[in-house]
Design a protein around this motif. Structure first.
Motif, PDB file in Angstrom:
ATOM      1  N   ARG A  21     -26.878  71.854-104.210  1.00  0.00           N
ATOM      2  CA  ARG A  21     -27.275  72.127-105.593  1.00  0.00           C
ATOM      3  C   ARG A  21     -26.640  71.128-106.557  1.00  0.00           C
ATOM      4  NH1 ARG A  21     -26.980  78.377-104.368  1.00  0.00           N
ATOM      5  NH2 ARG A  21     -29.190  78.797-104.050  1.00  0.00           N
ATOM      6  N   VAL A  22     -25.393  70.726-106.259  1.00  0.00           N
ATOM      7  CA  VAL A  22     -24.739  69.722-107.105  1.00  0.00           C
ATOM      8  C   VAL A  22     -25.501  68.397-107.047  1.00  0.00           C
ATOM      9  CG1 VAL A  22     -22.671  68.289-107.345  1.00  0.00           C
ATOM     10  CG2 VAL A  22     -22.440  70.752-106.991  1.00  0.00           C
ATOM     11  N   TYR A  23     -25.867  67.964-105.835  1.00  0.00           N
ATOM     12  CA  TYR A  23     -26.594  66.707-105.689  1.00  0.00           C
ATOM     13  C   TYR A  23     -27.947  66.771-106.405  1.00  0.00           C
ATOM     14  CZ  TYR A  23     -23.202  66.009-101.903  1.00  0.00           C
ATOM     15  OH  TYR A  23     -22.047  65.901-101.164  1.00  0.00           O
ATOM     16  N   GLN A  24     -28.556  67.949-106.350  1.00  0.00           N
ATOM     17  CA  GLN A  24     -29.828  68.143-107.033  1.00  0.00           C
ATOM     18  C   GLN A  24     -29.642  68.031-108.543  1.00  0.00           C
ATOM     19  OE1 GLN A  24     -32.234  71.074-104.614  1.00  0.00           O
ATOM     20  NE2 GLN A  24     -32.655  71.795-106.679  1.00  0.00           N
ATOM     21  N   ASP A  25     -28.605  68.675-109.054  1.00  0.00           N
ATOM     22  CA  ASP A  25     -28.331  68.644-110.494  1.00  0.00           C
ATOM     23  C   ASP A  25     -28.024  67.234-110.966  1.00  0.00           C
ATOM     24  OD1 ASP A  25     -28.692  71.362-110.598  1.00  0.00           O
ATOM     25  OD2 ASP A  25     -26.551  71.855-110.539  1.00  0.00           O
ATOM     26  N   ARG A  26     -27.388  66.412-110.104  1.00  0.00           N
ATOM     27  CA  ARG A  26     -27.034  65.040-110.478  1.00  0.00           C
ATOM     28  C   ARG A  26     -28.199  64.062-110.277  1.00  0.00           C
ATOM     29  NH1 ARG A  26     -21.487  64.043-111.017  1.00  0.00           N
ATOM     30  NH2 ARG A  26     -20.442  66.008-111.467  1.00  0.00           N
ATOM     31  N   GLY A  27     -29.330  64.568-109.810  1.00  0.00           N
ATOM     32  CA  GLY A  27     -30.486  63.704-109.619  1.00  0.00           C
ATOM     33  C   GLY A  27     -30.469  62.902-108.342  1.00  0.00           C
ATOM     34  N   LEU A  28     -29.563  63.226-107.423  1.00  0.00           N
ATOM     35  CA  LEU A  28     -29.467  62.493-106.165  1.00  0.00           C
ATOM     36  C   LEU A  28     -30.414  63.059-105.109  1.00  0.00           C
ATOM     37  CD1 LEU A  28     -25.585  62.128-105.911  1.00  0.00           C
ATOM     38  CD2 LEU A  28     -27.235  60.642-107.058  1.00  0.00           C
ATOM     39  N   LEU A  29     -30.832  64.282-105.284  1.00  0.00           N
ATOM     40  CA  LEU A  29     -31.710  64.952-104.330  1.00  0.00           C
ATOM     41  C   LEU A  29     -32.917  65.485-105.084  1.00  0.00           C
ATOM     42  CD1 LEU A  29     -31.826  65.850-101.296  1.00  0.00           C
ATOM     43  CD2 LEU A  29     -30.901  68.051-102.056  1.00  0.00           C
ATOM     44  N   PRO A  30     -34.124  65.156-104.641  1.00  0.00           N
ATOM     45  CA  PRO A  30     -35.310  65.645-105.351  1.00  0.00           C
ATOM     46  C   PRO A  30     -35.376  67.173-105.352  1.00  0.00           C
ATOM     47  CG  PRO A  30     -35.886  63.923-103.780  1.00  0.00           C
ATOM     48  CD  PRO A  30     -34.473  64.299-103.499  1.00  0.00           C
ATOM     49  N   ALA A  31     -36.030  67.703-106.352  1.00  0.00           N
ATOM     50  CA  ALA A  31     -36.213  69.148-106.426  1.00  0.00           C
ATOM     51  C   ALA A  31     -37.056  69.612-105.241  1.00  0.00           C
ATOM     52  CB  ALA A  31     -36.899  69.524-107.736  1.00  0.00           C
ATOM     53  N   PRO A  32     -36.838  70.818-104.765  1.00  0.00           N
ATOM     54  CA  PRO A  32     -37.639  71.314-103.643  1.00  0.00           C
ATOM     55  C   PRO A  32     -39.078  71.565-104.061  1.00  0.00           C
ATOM     56  CG  PRO A  32     -36.279  73.069-104.542  1.00  0.00           C
ATOM     57  CD  PRO A  32     -35.869  71.817-105.246  1.00  0.00           C
ATOM     58  N   LEU A  33     -39.936  71.640-103.055  1.00  0.00           N
ATOM     59  CA  LEU A  33     -41.311  72.048-103.294  1.00  0.00           C
ATOM     60  C   LEU A  33     -41.325  73.556-103.527  1.00  0.00           C
ATOM     61  CD1 LEU A  33     -42.956  70.030-100.374  1.00  0.00           C
ATOM     62  CD2 LEU A  33     -42.562  69.279-102.730  1.00  0.00           C
ATOM     63  N   ARG A  34     -42.386  74.038-104.107  1.00  0.00           N
ATOM     64  CA  ARG A  34     -42.493  75.468-104.398  1.00  0.00           C
ATOM     65  C   ARG A  34     -43.646  76.081-103.615  1.00  0.00           C
ATOM     66  NH1 ARG A  34     -38.130  78.064-106.521  1.00  0.00           N
ATOM     67  NH2 ARG A  34     -36.952  76.496-107.711  1.00  0.00           N
ATOM     68  N   SER A  35     -43.356  77.182-102.960  1.00  0.00           N
ATOM     69  CA  SER A  35     -44.370  77.968-102.278  1.00  0.00           C
ATOM     70  C   SER A  35     -44.206  79.404-102.746  1.00  0.00           C
ATOM     71  CB  SER A  35     -44.198  77.880-100.755  1.00  0.00           C
ATOM     72  OG  SER A  35     -45.143  78.682-100.080  1.00  0.00           O
ATOM     73  N   GLY A  36     -44.938  79.749-103.795  1.00  0.00           N
ATOM     74  CA  GLY A  36     -44.705  81.035-104.445  1.00  0.00           C
ATOM     75  C   GLY A  36     -43.350  81.005-105.112  1.00  0.00           C
ATOM     76  N   ARG A  37     -42.505  81.949-104.769  1.00  0.00           N
ATOM     77  CA  ARG A  37     -41.147  81.983-105.304  1.00  0.00           C
ATOM     78  C   ARG A  37     -40.157  81.217-104.437  1.00  0.00           C
ATOM     79  NH1 ARG A  37     -40.232  88.283-107.290  1.00  0.00           N
ATOM     80  NH2 ARG A  37     -41.936  88.333-108.843  1.00  0.00           N
ATOM     81  N   ALA A  38     -40.599  80.785-103.274  1.00  0.00           N
ATOM     82  CA  ALA A  38     -39.688  80.129-102.326  1.00  0.00           C
ATOM     83  C   ALA A  38     -39.550  78.646-102.645  1.00  0.00           C
ATOM     84  CB  ALA A  38     -40.200  80.300-100.901  1.00  0.00           C
ATOM     85  N   ALA A  39     -38.317  78.150-102.541  1.00  0.00           N
ATOM     86  CA  ALA A  39     -38.028  76.730-102.680  1.00  0.00           C
ATOM     87  C   ALA A  39     -37.993  76.123-101.281  1.00  0.00           C
ATOM     88  CB  ALA A  39     -36.695  76.524-103.387  1.00  0.00           C
ATOM     89  N   ILE A  40     -38.851  75.132-101.034  1.00  0.00           N
ATOM     90  CA  ILE A  40     -39.003  74.558 -99.704  1.00  0.00           C
ATOM     91  C   ILE A  40     -38.522  73.111 -99.707  1.00  0.00           C
ATOM     92  CG2 ILE A  40     -40.612  74.002 -97.857  1.00  0.00           C
ATOM     93  CD1 ILE A  40     -40.259  76.996 -98.334  1.00  0.00           C
TER      94      ILE A  40
END
Length: 249
Positions: A21-40
């Protein structure tokens, strides 16, 4: 293409959910795909995560990594970037990580599972801590180790063997990959980096390489096994065949 929930991604990569989550917040990891409410998450996320952790381990700061990733991606389409990262992160083995409790490990190895042998397995990467239990990156290696211990080989010796085996396999795998780099990539120039048009070609090389390396190592191991076992055990077999029924009585 494999799909992971965040807990699955953490288990496969060895990176904690918090750090993902930290890497995601810092822009190092792309956001997950969405399948309904699930983050993939996908193999592309797994590859990027491995790249980020490798660069962090080499001393780069978050800002430096972000700048290099942005520069690397510039001029390339999202499809090219994802295709290359998926090729780098794809798993070619059915030997997927699994969770194991300390109780299960004690059932497998009994009194030989000591703080010292556990620490050694952690140092070798054969186990990774996760909560109150562990993640086993390679269940097949764990099963082989358990069988050796059941045959009577001390666990400490099995761990020494695992370390030596990994060094030898790394060396042989590097020889195979080195040939591909020498004859396939290096002729394009020592400093060659794929342009936008060449990224699909580079991704295709990366996709085709792992099964070739795996097949070569598996075949070589099978041939060696067929040769080494008779050589090392043949004297015992020969002695056994010389024993007559009268001698046995």
């Amino acid at each position: 293409m494999a799909e992971y929930r965040i807990d699955d991604l953490a288990q496969v990569s060895g990176v904690s959910v918090r750090n993902i989550r930290v890497y995601q917040d810092r822009g190092l990891l792309p956001a997950p795909l969405r399948s309904g409410r699930a983050a993939i998450y996908t193999d592309a996320h797994l590859s990027r995560l491995r790249l980020v952790t490798n660069m962090l381990g080499r001393g780069y700061a978050f800002a430096q990594i972000a700048e290099m990733l942005a520069a690397w991606e510039s001029g390339r389409s999202l499809a090219d970037v994802l295709g290359l990262e998926e090729a780098m992160g794809a798993s070619w083995s059915a030997d997927l990580p699994t969770q194991v409790s300390i109780r299960e490990l004690r059932q497998m190895f009994g009194a030989q599972l000591t703080p010292a042998t556990t620490r050694k397995a952690l140092d070798l990467g054969l186990l990774r801590r996760q909560g109150l239990g562990f993640v086993v990156p390679s269940p097949q290696l764990l099963a082989a180790g358990r069988e050796l211990v059941r045959l009577g080989v001390p666990l400490a010796e099995v761990l020494d063997l695992a370390a030596e085996l990994q060094r030898e396999v790394d060396h042989v795998a590097a020889l195979l990959v080195g040939l591909v780099r020498r004859y396939v990539l290096d002729p394009k120039g020592p400093d060659w980096l794929p342009t936008g048009d060449e990224v699909p070609y580079f991704a295709d090389v990366l996709r085709r390489l792992p099964p070739v390396v795996t097949s070569a190592l598996t075949a070589a191991a099978a041939r060696s096994t067929a040769r080494v076992i008779p050589e090392m055990m043949g004297d015992r077999l020969e002695a056994l065949l010389k024993v007559t029924p009268f001698d046995q009585a």
